[in-house]
Scaffold this motif. Structure first.
Motif, PDB file in Angstrom:
ATOM      1  N   VAL A 188       6.839  -2.123  -4.035  1.00  0.00           N
ATOM      2  CA  VAL A 188       5.790  -3.024  -4.536  1.00  0.00           C
ATOM      3  C   VAL A 188       6.369  -4.382  -4.904  1.00  0.00           C
ATOM      4  N   VAL A 189       7.529  -4.397  -5.557  1.00  0.00           N
ATOM      5  CA  VAL A 189       8.170  -5.667  -5.918  1.00  0.00           C
ATOM      6  C   VAL A 189       8.545  -6.448  -4.664  1.00  0.00           C
ATOM      7  N   ILE A 190       9.121  -5.769  -3.661  1.00  0.00           N
ATOM      8  CA  ILE A 190       9.493  -6.435  -2.415  1.00  0.00           C
ATOM      9  C   ILE A 190       8.260  -6.993  -1.702  1.00  0.00           C
ATOM     10  N   ALA A 191       7.187  -6.218  -1.686  1.00  0.00           N
ATOM     11  CA  ALA A 191       5.955  -6.685  -1.039  1.00  0.00           C
ATOM     12  C   ALA A 191       5.377  -7.904  -1.747  1.00  0.00           C
ATOM     13  N   THR A 192       5.447  -7.923  -3.077  1.00  0.00           N
ATOM     14  CA  THR A 192       4.938  -9.068  -3.830  1.00  0.00           C
ATOM     15  C   THR A 192       5.723 -10.330  -3.506  1.00  0.00           C
ATOM     16  N   VAL A 193       7.039 -10.213  -3.409  1.00  0.00           N
ATOM     17  CA  VAL A 193       7.875 -11.369  -3.086  1.00  0.00           C
ATOM     18  C   VAL A 193       7.611 -11.840  -1.661  1.00  0.00           C
TER      19      VAL A 193
ATOM     20  N   THR B 123       0.827  -1.211   0.000  1.00  0.00           N
ATOM     21  CA  THR B 123       0.000   0.000   0.000  1.00  0.00           C
ATOM     22  C   THR B 123       0.859   1.259   0.000  1.00  0.00           C
ATOM     23  N   VAL B 124       1.908   1.268   0.800  1.00  0.00           N
ATOM     24  CA  VAL B 124       2.800   2.428   0.849  1.00  0.00           C
ATOM     25  C   VAL B 124       3.493   2.634  -0.499  1.00  0.00           C
ATOM     26  N   GLY B 125       3.935   1.548  -1.113  1.00  0.00           N
ATOM     27  CA  GLY B 125       4.597   1.656  -2.414  1.00  0.00           C
ATOM     28  C   GLY B 125       3.692   2.216  -3.490  1.00  0.00           C
ATOM     29  N   VAL B 126       2.437   1.736  -3.532  1.00  0.00           N
ATOM     30  CA  VAL B 126       1.488   2.255  -4.528  1.00  0.00           C
ATOM     31  C   VAL B 126       1.196   3.732  -4.270  1.00  0.00           C
ATOM     32  N   ALA B 127       1.079   4.109  -3.011  1.00  0.00           N
ATOM     33  CA  ALA B 127       0.825   5.520  -2.690  1.00  0.00           C
ATOM     34  C   ALA B 127       1.990   6.405  -3.133  1.00  0.00           C
ATOM     35  N   ILE B 128       3.230   5.944  -2.932  1.00  0.00           N
ATOM     36  CA  ILE B 128       4.391   6.725  -3.360  1.00  0.00           C
ATOM     37  C   ILE B 128       4.434   6.859  -4.876  1.00  0.00           C
TER      38      ILE B 128
ATOM     39  N   PHE C  83      12.781   9.703  -8.829  1.00  0.00           N
ATOM     40  CA  PHE C  83      13.290   8.904  -7.712  1.00  0.00           C
ATOM     41  C   PHE C  83      12.150   8.334  -6.869  1.00  0.00           C
ATOM     42  N   SER C  84      11.099   9.098  -6.659  1.00  0.00           N
ATOM     43  CA  SER C  84       9.953   8.610  -5.869  1.00  0.00           C
ATOM     44  C   SER C  84       9.293   7.413  -6.532  1.00  0.00           C
ATOM     45  N   PHE C  85       9.170   7.457  -7.863  1.00  0.00           N
ATOM     46  CA  PHE C  85       8.576   6.325  -8.578  1.00  0.00           C
ATOM     47  C   PHE C  85       9.427   5.068  -8.399  1.00  0.00           C
ATOM     48  N   LEU C  86      10.728   5.200  -8.501  1.00  0.00           N
ATOM     49  CA  LEU C  86      11.610   4.038  -8.351  1.00  0.00           C
ATOM     50  C   LEU C  86      11.504   3.455  -6.943  1.00  0.00           C
ATOM     51  N   ILE C  87      11.423   4.329  -5.922  1.00  0.00           N
ATOM     52  CA  ILE C  87      11.274   3.841  -4.546  1.00  0.00           C
ATOM     53  C   ILE C  87       9.950   3.096  -4.386  1.00  0.00           C
ATOM     54  N   GLY C  88       8.862   3.680  -4.877  1.00  0.00           N
ATOM     55  CA  GLY C  88       7.559   3.035  -4.752  1.00  0.00           C
ATOM     56  C   GLY C  88       7.480   1.719  -5.501  1.00  0.00           C
ATOM     57  N   ALA C  89       8.023   1.686  -6.730  1.00  0.00           N
ATOM     58  CA  ALA C  89       8.009   0.440  -7.503  1.00  0.00           C
ATOM     59  C   ALA C  89       8.837  -0.639  -6.821  1.00  0.00           C
TER      60      ALA C  89
END
Length: 427
Positions: free
Chosen positions: A399-404, A241-246, A390-396
């Motif tokens: 999201v990848v880490i959360a999926t794993v 959720t935090v990643g998508v918001a970022i 940079f914010s997009f890269l952090i959020g993406a």
């Protein structure tokens, strides 16, 4: 006299030994290697223990001799050959399974990335002299294509008995068909929302935000199916959720967005569409699992059962939503080769995912999702002038880490063996 007495006693002892041996009916003697034509091999009770002896029957008499080492060598050679053949067959099977898994991974990544990029291109790169094609009609054609493909597969599997299968699973199963109308309605709404989202969001942002379907699926599973989740899964959902918001706050976009005011409006509409699509995806998947748990119906029959109400719902959506636009530009207004490819890929997409799930495991699905996000960012930067900040890269990355983390299997706790202490005196 003494000598004669000794000879008689010796002869009497020899006679008693021969009589004892003849009463048993056998005579035991040592023989050299190799036997005559009328000899017969007999197993020795100690030959399997490495005694080096073998019993043979020669003219009705059992004799004991040393075992032939050439027979043991031949047996060992034959056993080694069989083991080698088994190893070769096992190696070939493992290589085939690995090939199928990696091919399934590539196919799933291509489906995820290709559909999103083609849909985004078809919605933002329309020629000025042609009107934009209607998303509702594209959903209708997609459902028709999927229905035709499933009917063809069922006809092939049943050797032409398609009508009897349709009568058994459609006409003679009204209660089951009524239950399937709910996910059919939700999937039709979801497909229309995806077109709306990709009209207003770039492909990379859409790929990241659409992973919220993991969150909605978990929430509906905990509510409807009373499913328990570990602490790691809940932490991964929070990270997601935090990643998508970022990503949404980052403001990254491609050349499909024109001005700043229009961009903010389009991003808000696209985000709302993605959220609604994630909710419909999660609820329909959980509902489908709940009402059809333990069913033995095949995948193709199930798609036919859901296809019929989906076609009807999609046609009603076309009439209610775009009847005026159809009267102005026609039913196929704005359709190009790219649009038809999008419809075909979307129709085959669900079937491809179903086939991939059969051969690939959950780890490969997670890798496919992560790869699709990364590849979508790269191709969007090349084709659509997408410039992530940079914010997009952090959020993406979150999201990848959360999926794993969410797809990581739970660790099994090993039980320690209970040791019994010896009792001492006085206890």
């Amino acid at each position: 006299v003494v000598k004669e007495t000794r000879k008689r006693s010796a002869n009497m002892m020899r006679g008693s030994e021969q009589s004892n041996s003849t009463e048993n009916g056998t005579t035991t003697m040592d023989i050299p290697h190799g036997t005559s034509a009328d000899s017969e091999m007999m197993p020795s009770p100690t030959s399997g223990r490495g005694s080096g002896q073998a019993k043979q029957r020669v003219n009705g008499v059992v004799v004991v001799g040393k075992a032939d080492p050439s027979n043991d060598a031949r047996g060992e050679t034959t056993g080694k050959r069989r083991v080698r053949r088994r190893k070769v067959v096992t190696t070939k099977e493992d290589a085939t399974q690995k090939l199928i898994k990696y091919a399934a991974l590539l196919l799933l990544v291509a489906q995820m990335v290709g559909l999103v990029l083609l849909m985004r291109y078809s919605r933002t790169n329309q020629s000025p002299d042609q009107p934009l094609y209607l998303a509702s009609t594209a959903v209708l054609f997609m459902e028709l294509m999927k229905f035709v493909i499933c009917c063809a597969v069922v006809a092939y599997q049943t050797h032409g008995n398609l009508l009897s299968e349709l009568y058994t699973h459609v006409w003679a199963s009204p209660i089951e068909m009524a239950k399937l109308c709910v996910p059919s309605l939700l999937y039709t709404i979801q497909n229309n929302l995806l077109y709306l989202a990709l009209t207003n969001l770039d492909a990379a942002t859409y790929q990241v935000c659409y992973q919220l379907k993991i969150l909605t699926t978990a929430l509906f599973s905990a509510t409807l199916l009373q499913r328990q989740f570990s602490r790691t899964k809940w932490v991964s959902l929070v990270i997601l959720t935090v990643g998508v918001a970022i990503v949404q706050i980052s403001g990254s976009g491609d050349k499909g967005h024109k001005d700043d005011a229009g961009e903010s409006h389009n991003r808000f509409v696209g985000l709302v569409a993605v959220l609604c699509a994630a909710c419909t995806s999660g609820f329909s998947g959980v509902y489908f699992e709940k009402i059809l748990k333990g069913s033995s119906t095949t995948l193709w029959i199930r798609n036919i059962q859901m296809g019929l109400p989906s076609i009807l719902i999609a046609y009603i959506t076309v009439l209610l939503k775009d009847s005026a636009a159809i009267a102005e530009q026609g039913f196929l207004g704005g359709y190009t080769t790219i649009v038809w490819i999008v419809v075909l890929v979307q129709a085959a997409g669900g079937l491809i995912v179903a086939v991939v799930v059969k051969y690939a495991d959950n780890v490969l699905k997670v890798f496919a999702t992560s790869f699709s996000i990364i590849i979508s960012c790269i191709i969007s930067a090349i084709l659509f002038d997408f410039r992530p900040n940079f914010s997009f890269l952090i959020g993406a990355s979150l999201v990848v880490i959360a999926t794993v983390l969410y797809s990581k299997p739970p660790s099994k706790k090993r039980r320690r063996p209970q040791t019994l202490l010896p009792k001492t005196a006085g206890h």
